[in-house]
Design a protein around this motif. Structure first.
Motif, PDB file in Angstrom:
ATOM      1  N   ARG A   1      37.308  40.360  43.950  1.00  0.00           N
ATOM      2  CA  ARG A   1      36.197  41.173  43.463  1.00  0.00           C
ATOM      3  C   ARG A   1      35.498  41.920  44.598  1.00  0.00           C
ATOM      4  O   ARG A   1      35.140  43.097  44.452  1.00  0.00           O
ATOM      5  CB  ARG A   1      35.195  40.317  42.681  1.00  0.00           C
ATOM      6  CG  ARG A   1      34.040  41.145  42.103  1.00  0.00           C
ATOM      7  CD  ARG A   1      33.013  40.271  41.395  1.00  0.00           C
ATOM      8  NE  ARG A   1      31.858  41.076  41.015  1.00  0.00           N
ATOM      9  CZ  ARG A   1      31.595  41.495  39.785  1.00  0.00           C
ATOM     10  NH1 ARG A   1      32.426  41.204  38.790  1.00  0.00           N
ATOM     11  NH2 ARG A   1      30.515  42.213  39.540  1.00  0.00           N
TER      12      ARG A   1
ATOM     13  N   ASN B   1      38.274  37.075  29.774  1.00  0.00           N
ATOM     14  CA  ASN B   1      38.173  36.896  31.226  1.00  0.00           C
ATOM     15  C   ASN B   1      39.481  36.457  31.866  1.00  0.00           C
ATOM     16  O   ASN B   1      39.490  36.019  33.026  1.00  0.00           O
ATOM     17  CB  ASN B   1      37.078  35.877  31.543  1.00  0.00           C
ATOM     18  CG  ASN B   1      35.728  36.305  30.997  1.00  0.00           C
ATOM     19  OD1 ASN B   1      35.405  37.491  30.996  1.00  0.00           O
ATOM     20  ND2 ASN B   1      34.949  35.351  30.526  1.00  0.00           N
TER      21      ASN B   1
ATOM     22  N   GLU C   1      40.639  36.749  35.904  1.00  0.00           N
ATOM     23  CA  GLU C   1      39.540  37.149  36.797  1.00  0.00           C
ATOM     24  C   GLU C   1      39.609  36.455  38.145  1.00  0.00           C
ATOM     25  O   GLU C   1      39.284  37.055  39.180  1.00  0.00           O
ATOM     26  CB  GLU C   1      38.196  36.846  36.134  1.00  0.00           C
ATOM     27  CG  GLU C   1      37.787  37.844  35.075  1.00  0.00           C
ATOM     28  CD  GLU C   1      36.341  37.653  34.649  1.00  0.00           C
ATOM     29  OE1 GLU C   1      35.749  38.631  34.174  1.00  0.00           O
ATOM     30  OE2 GLU C   1      35.800  36.535  34.793  1.00  0.00           O
TER      31      GLU C   1
ATOM     32  N   THR D   1      34.195  40.494  36.037  1.00  0.00           N
ATOM     33  CA  THR D   1      35.250  41.156  36.800  1.00  0.00           C
ATOM     34  C   THR D   1      36.254  41.867  35.903  1.00  0.00           C
ATOM     35  O   THR D   1      36.660  42.997  36.177  1.00  0.00           O
ATOM     36  CB  THR D   1      35.968  40.142  37.704  1.00  0.00           C
ATOM     37  OG1 THR D   1      35.009  39.539  38.593  1.00  0.00           O
ATOM     38  CG2 THR D   1      37.054  40.804  38.524  1.00  0.00           C
TER      39      THR D   1
END
Length: 211
Positions: free
Chosen positions: A130, A122, A125, A158
């Motif tokens: 997003r 991750n 992110e 994400t």
């Protein structure tokens, strides 16, 4: 990381960490490569040739310096000896030097030192917008008449979402290499948004300026 890995030059085939790429293996040299990988650590380096006129060029053609290491997580063998495999991305790598060991497939020393963040699924992110990225997906789905599973998208992290979209994007080898080499996850997301917006604006698929 092993000292040496088999290298699979393949035009337009993008692999990113924690993503999955199915491959049909039928050339004898690459069947032998898969046999070797299955008998050792299941690792194969996927990398693009500089000359993209052939999908899988013969000989020692020049390669890009950045590729992605993948691990075989699934394989099926057909009756005629062909393989269907799935590679899961492990980390991007820099190609240090190729070595000669008398195999029909290519072998190389690689380094993942510059891509330590790839091992954290991750990583980056929080830097990605997003909502903007998903809006791009919605706009493009309408533009290209694509049905998407929005419930599944909402459940997807994400990083996985950005990398999946990069891998399945309809752009050419040069664009795929730019997406691979993006320094951060946010850089990859913004590059993909720019490519998509350019296409939807009438600039043509894969024609977005890369500099």
């Amino acid at each position: 990381m092993p000292d040496v890995v088999p290298i699979f030059p393949l035009t337009g085939a993008l692999l990113l960490p924690y993503s999955h790429r199915p491959l049909n293996i039928f050339e004898p040299r690459y069947i032998e490569m898969v046999d070797f990988a299955l008998s050792t650590d299941r690792l194969i380096g996927l990398i693009q040739p500089e000359d993209t006129s052939e999908e899988s060029p013969m000989g020692q053609v020049p390669l890009h310096r950045i590729g992605c290491l993948g691990r075989i997580t699934h394989f099926e063998e057909s009756g005629d000896g062909r393989y269907f495999i799935i590679l899961e991305g492990v980390t991007r790598f820099s190609l240090r030097e190729e070595i000669e060991r008398g195999t029909p497939y290519r072998l190389a020393k690689i380094s993942a030192e510059a891509f330590a963040a790839d091992f954290a699924r991750n990583d980056g992110e929080d830097e990605v917008d997003r909502a903007r990225f998903v809006k791009m997906m919605r706009d493009y789905a309408e533009f290209a008449s694509i049905e998407l599973n929005w419930e599944e998208i909402e459940r997807t992290g994400t990083a996985d979402l950005v990398n999946f979209c990069a891998m399945v994007s309809p752009y050419g080898p040069a664009e795929k290499q730019v997406l691979l080499e993006a320094q951060t996850l946010n850089d990859r997301a913004e590059t993909l948004i720019a490519m998509t917006e350019y296409e939807m604006a009438g600039g043509g698929k894969g024609a977005v300026p890369l500099n």
